[in-house]
Structure formats: C-alpha cells, structure tokens
Motif scaffolding. Structure first.
Motif, short mmCIF file in Angstrom:
data_model
loop_
_atom_site.label_atom_id
_atom_site.label_comp_id
_atom_site.label_asym_id
_atom_site.label_seq_id
_atom_site.Cartn_x
_atom_site.Cartn_y
_atom_site.Cartn_z
N PHE A 43 4.28 13.63 6.37
CA PHE A 43 2.99 12.99 6.97
C PHE A 43 2.17 12.25 6.39
CE2 PHE A 43 4.28 17.20 8.59
CZ PHE A 43 4.89 16.82 9.85
N THR A 44 1.41 11.40 6.99
CA THR A 44 0.50 10.63 5.96
C THR A 44 -1.08 11.16 5.94
OG1 THR A 44 -0.14 9.45 7.91
CG2 THR A 44 1.44 8.39 6.37
N THR A 45 -1.24 12.42 6.70
CA THR A 45 -2.69 12.90 6.55
C THR A 45 -2.50 14.37 6.80
OG1 THR A 45 -2.96 13.37 9.12
CG2 THR A 45 -3.72 11.10 7.97
N GLN A 46 -3.29 15.21 5.95
CA GLN A 46 -3.24 16.75 6.14
C GLN A 46 -3.34 17.16 7.40
OE1 GLN A 46 -6.14 18.52 3.15
NE2 GLN A 46 -5.60 20.36 4.18
N GLY B 296 13.85 32.30 9.88
CA GLY B 296 13.79 32.73 8.40
C GLY B 296 12.63 32.57 7.42
N ALA B 297 11.99 31.54 7.85
CA ALA B 297 10.77 31.32 6.86
C ALA B 297 9.57 32.31 7.10
CB ALA B 297 10.30 29.93 7.11
N VAL B 298 9.07 32.69 5.94
CA VAL B 298 8.12 33.56 5.96
C VAL B 298 6.83 33.06 5.58
CG1 VAL B 298 7.38 36.01 5.02
CG2 VAL B 298 9.47 35.57 5.54
N HIS B 299 6.71 32.06 4.39
CA HIS B 299 5.72 31.44 3.94
C HIS B 299 5.83 29.86 3.79
CE1 HIS B 299 5.94 35.30 1.71
NE2 HIS B 299 4.67 35.51 1.91
N ALA B 300 4.68 29.16 4.36
CA ALA B 300 4.93 27.83 4.27
C ALA B 300 3.69 27.38 3.34
CB ALA B 300 4.57 27.25 5.69
N ARG B 301 4.10 26.48 2.31
CA ARG B 301 3.06 25.79 1.39
C ARG B 301 3.00 24.19 1.79
NH1 ARG B 301 4.60 25.72 -3.82
NH2 ARG B 301 6.80 25.38 -3.28
N LEU B 302 1.98 23.74 1.98
CA LEU B 302 1.42 22.42 2.14
C LEU B 302 1.54 21.67 0.73
CD1 LEU B 302 1.03 20.27 4.20
CD2 LEU B 302 -1.27 20.74 4.19
N ASP C 232 -2.42 15.86 10.35
CA ASP C 232 -1.13 15.77 11.06
C ASP C 232 -0.24 16.84 10.61
OD1 ASP C 232 -2.12 13.73 12.56
OD2 ASP C 232 -1.22 12.22 11.19
N ALA C 233 -0.20 17.24 9.28
CA ALA C 233 0.69 17.96 8.78
C ALA C 233 0.38 19.34 9.31
CB ALA C 233 0.62 18.18 7.33
N GLU C 234 -0.91 19.71 9.28
CA GLU C 234 -1.32 21.21 9.94
C GLU C 234 -1.36 21.36 11.43
OE1 GLU C 234 -5.22 21.40 8.23
OE2 GLU C 234 -4.61 22.24 6.14
N GLU C 235 -1.35 19.97 11.90
CA GLU C 235 -1.25 20.10 13.52
C GLU C 235 0.35 20.35 13.93
OE1 GLU C 235 -2.71 17.81 17.26
OE2 GLU C 235 -1.80 16.44 15.55
N TRP C 236 1.28 19.74 13.05
CA TRP C 236 2.49 20.02 13.18
C TRP C 236 2.88 21.50 13.20
CZ3 TRP C 236 6.88 21.73 10.45
CH2 TRP C 236 7.91 21.09 10.98
N LEU C 237 2.72 21.94 11.96
CA LEU C 237 2.90 23.25 11.62
C LEU C 237 2.28 24.31 12.78
CD1 LEU C 237 4.03 25.65 9.71
CD2 LEU C 237 2.03 25.79 8.79
N GLY C 238 1.20 23.91 13.33
CA GLY C 238 0.70 24.76 14.21
C GLY C 238 1.43 24.72 15.76
N MET D 230 0.87 -1.15 0.07
CA MET D 230 -0.10 -0.06 -0.11
C MET D 230 0.87 1.29 -0.08
SD MET D 230 -2.44 1.46 3.07
CE MET D 230 -4.08 0.81 2.39
N ILE D 231 0.40 2.22 -0.88
CA ILE D 231 1.29 3.60 -0.77
C ILE D 231 0.48 4.44 -0.10
CG2 ILE D 231 2.06 5.21 -2.67
CD1 ILE D 231 2.10 3.31 -4.56
N ARG D 232 1.28 5.23 0.88
CA ARG D 232 0.49 6.03 1.57
C ARG D 232 0.69 7.51 1.00
NH1 ARG D 232 -0.34 4.38 7.29
NH2 ARG D 232 0.10 2.24 7.23
N PRO D 233 -0.34 8.66 1.43
CA PRO D 233 -0.15 9.73 0.80
C PRO D 233 1.13 10.43 1.54
CG PRO D 233 -2.02 9.35 1.92
CD PRO D 233 -1.54 8.15 2.01
N ARG D 234 1.73 11.36 0.80
CA ARG D 234 2.80 12.29 1.34
C ARG D 234 2.37 13.62 1.46
NH1 ARG D 234 8.24 10.63 0.80
NH2 ARG D 234 8.63 12.99 0.71
N TRP D 235 2.51 13.91 2.76
CA TRP D 235 1.99 15.68 2.95
C TRP D 235 3.30 15.85 3.60
CZ3 TRP D 235 -2.77 17.70 1.67
CH2 TRP D 235 -3.77 16.68 1.55
N GLU D 236 3.99 17.34 3.29
CA GLU D 236 4.94 17.95 3.75
C GLU D 236 5.10 19.41 3.41
OE1 GLU D 236 8.47 16.60 1.59
OE2 GLU D 236 7.27 15.83 0.14
N TRP D 237 5.67 20.27 4.22
CA TRP D 237 5.74 21.65 3.97
C TRP D 237 7.05 22.02 3.29
CZ3 TRP D 237 1.61 24.35 5.22
CH2 TRP D 237 0.69 23.90 6.07
N ALA D 238 6.87 23.08 2.36
CA ALA D 238 7.95 23.92 2.00
C ALA D 238 8.02 25.22 2.40
CB ALA D 238 7.73 23.86 0.43
#
Length: 68
Positions: free
Chosen positions: A25-28, A46-52, A30-36, A1-9
């Motif tokens: 991350f395997t879920t959106q 130095g990061a000003v913008h994050a793109r999921l 989890d990715a959004e919680e981590w950013l929070g 099974m291939i799992r979805p990939r969510w990551e921040w740039a």
C-alpha cells in the motif's frame, strides 16, 4: 518519485512467519483499512499476529487476529 511502502507481515502463535505476503500500500490508512476487511480470512488461515511494516520496519504495535 518513490512511493512509501506499507505492507503486513503475518505470524503464527509460535512466532513463525506465514509465507503469503499482503498487498503493498502507499498509505498507512489503506493498509489498515485492508486489514480491517480481511483479518478473519487471515486468522482462519493460521495467522495470529499482524505487523504493519513501513519500508521494512515495524511501524505500529503488533495486532492480534483472534476471533473473540
């Protein structure tokens, strides 16, 4: 099974990519919680913008990481 990939740039104000990648991350949710939990550290580095990214494509609007 291939799992979805969510990551921040991360980007600077000039639009340059910040080299350090986020965890993958395997879920959106989890990715959004981590950013929070980590956005202040990223802004201080130095990061000003994050793109999921989902499977390499931007999945949500760009998030601004400025401290109010």
């Amino acid at each position: 099974m291939i799992r979805p990939r969510w990551e921040w740039a991360w980007e600077t104000d000039a639009g340059d990519r910040v080299a350090s990648p986020s965890p993958v991350f395997t879920t959106q949710y989890d990715a959004e919680e981590w950013l929070g939990e980590h956005w202040r550290e990223l802004a201080a580095a130095g990061a000003v913008h994050a793109r999921l990214l989902h499977e390499g494509s931007q999945a949500t609007p760009t998030v601004e990481l400025r401290v109010p």
